[in-house]
Motif scaffolding. Structure first.
Motif, PDB file in Angstrom:
ATOM      1  N   TYR A 193       0.829  -1.209   0.000  1.00  0.00           N
ATOM      2  CA  TYR A 193       0.000   0.000   0.000  1.00  0.00           C
ATOM      3  C   TYR A 193       0.864   1.260   0.000  1.00  0.00           C
ATOM      4  CZ  TYR A 193      -3.078   3.694   1.594  1.00  0.00           C
ATOM      5  OH  TYR A 193      -3.757   4.877   1.704  1.00  0.00           O
TER       6      TYR A 193
ATOM      7  N   LEU B 144      -5.427   1.828  -2.664  1.00  0.00           N
ATOM      8  CA  LEU B 144      -6.372   0.916  -2.015  1.00  0.00           C
ATOM      9  C   LEU B 144      -6.721  -0.259  -2.921  1.00  0.00           C
ATOM     10  CD1 LEU B 144      -8.790   3.396  -0.196  1.00  0.00           C
ATOM     11  CD2 LEU B 144      -7.206   1.770   0.849  1.00  0.00           C
ATOM     12  N   PHE B 145      -6.836   0.006  -4.216  1.00  0.00           N
ATOM     13  CA  PHE B 145      -7.098  -1.066  -5.170  1.00  0.00           C
ATOM     14  C   PHE B 145      -5.932  -2.057  -5.194  1.00  0.00           C
ATOM     15  CE2 PHE B 145      -7.152  -2.716  -9.597  1.00  0.00           C
ATOM     16  CZ  PHE B 145      -8.355  -3.406  -9.519  1.00  0.00           C
TER      17      PHE B 145
ATOM     18  N   ILE C  83      -6.173  -4.139  -2.060  1.00  0.00           N
ATOM     19  CA  ILE C  83      -7.238  -5.147  -2.148  1.00  0.00           C
ATOM     20  C   ILE C  83      -6.803  -6.306  -3.032  1.00  0.00           C
ATOM     21  CG2 ILE C  83      -9.570  -5.573  -3.042  1.00  0.00           C
ATOM     22  CD1 ILE C  83     -10.238  -2.678  -2.070  1.00  0.00           C
TER      23      ILE C  83
ATOM     24  N   SER D 252      -4.317  -8.337  -1.160  1.00  0.00           N
ATOM     25  CA  SER D 252      -4.892  -9.041  -0.015  1.00  0.00           C
ATOM     26  C   SER D 252      -5.679 -10.282  -0.419  1.00  0.00           C
ATOM     27  CB  SER D 252      -5.761  -8.108   0.819  1.00  0.00           C
ATOM     28  OG  SER D 252      -6.898  -7.718   0.098  1.00  0.00           O
TER      29      SER D 252
END
Length: 140
Positions: free
Chosen positions: A84, A98-99, A102, A105
Motif C-alpha cells: 500500500y 487501495l485497489f 485489495i 490481499s
C-alpha cells in the motif's frame, strides 16, 4: 482476516511442505544441541535464519506449527502494508493504492504461503520493505 481463517483451517499438527519438513528438522536439531543440520530433506544445507526463527517460536510456544503459521500471517500483513505504501508513493493516488492493497490481499499466493512452514512470507515482506526503501531513496 482471510489469512487467519485460512491458517486455522489447516491441521496444526502436520507439516505440508517438503521445505517445511527440512526447516522443522533443522530447528529441532538446533534445540536438541545437534546444530543446524537437516536430517529429513533432500537438501542437506539450507539457510539458517528461518530454522533459527522457528527455534525461537518453539521456545516461546512449544513445538507449534500454528505459531509458525500465525507468524507468517503477521509477515504477510506487513507485506500488505508496504504494498500500500509503495503504491501510494508511486501512483500518488489513494484510491489506486487501495485497489492495489485489495488485489494483494486476495492474491492466492500471498494467502496460501501462510499455511506452510516455508520462507515465502518473510521473503515477500523483505522484498516489499526493500522496494519501499528504494522508492524513498529515489525521492530524495
Amino acid at each position: 482476516m482471510i489469512r487467519v481463517l485460512f491458517v486455522l483451517r489447516f491441521d496444526s499438527n502436520n507439516v505440508y511442505a517438503p521445505d517445511g519438513l527440512s526447516y522443522i528438522s533443522m530447528a529441532d536439531n538446533f534445540l536438541n544441541g545437534k546444530g543446524l543440520i537437516n536430517t529429513v530433506g533432500e537438501v542437506p544445507i539450507l539457510p539458517p535464519i528461518f530454522p533459527l526463527w522457528i527455534s525461537f517460536l518453539f521456545v516461546l510456544f512449544g513445538q507449534s506449527f500454528l505459531a509458525i503459521r500465525i507468524a507468517n500471517v503477521f509477515f504477510s500483513i506487513v507485506t500488505l502494508l508496504f504494498i500500500y505504501l509503495s503504491s501510494k508513493k508511486i501512483l500518488k493516488n489513494k484510491y489506486f493504492s487501495l485497489f492495489a492493497l485489495i488485489l494483494a490481499s486476495i492474491y492466492p499466493g500471498l494467502i496460501v504461503w501462510n499455511g506452510y512452514e516455508i520462507t515465502d512470507s518473510i521473503f515477500a515482506t523483505a522484498v516489499s520493505v526493500i522496494f519501499y526503501g528504494f522508492i524513498i531513496l529515489t525521492e530524495s
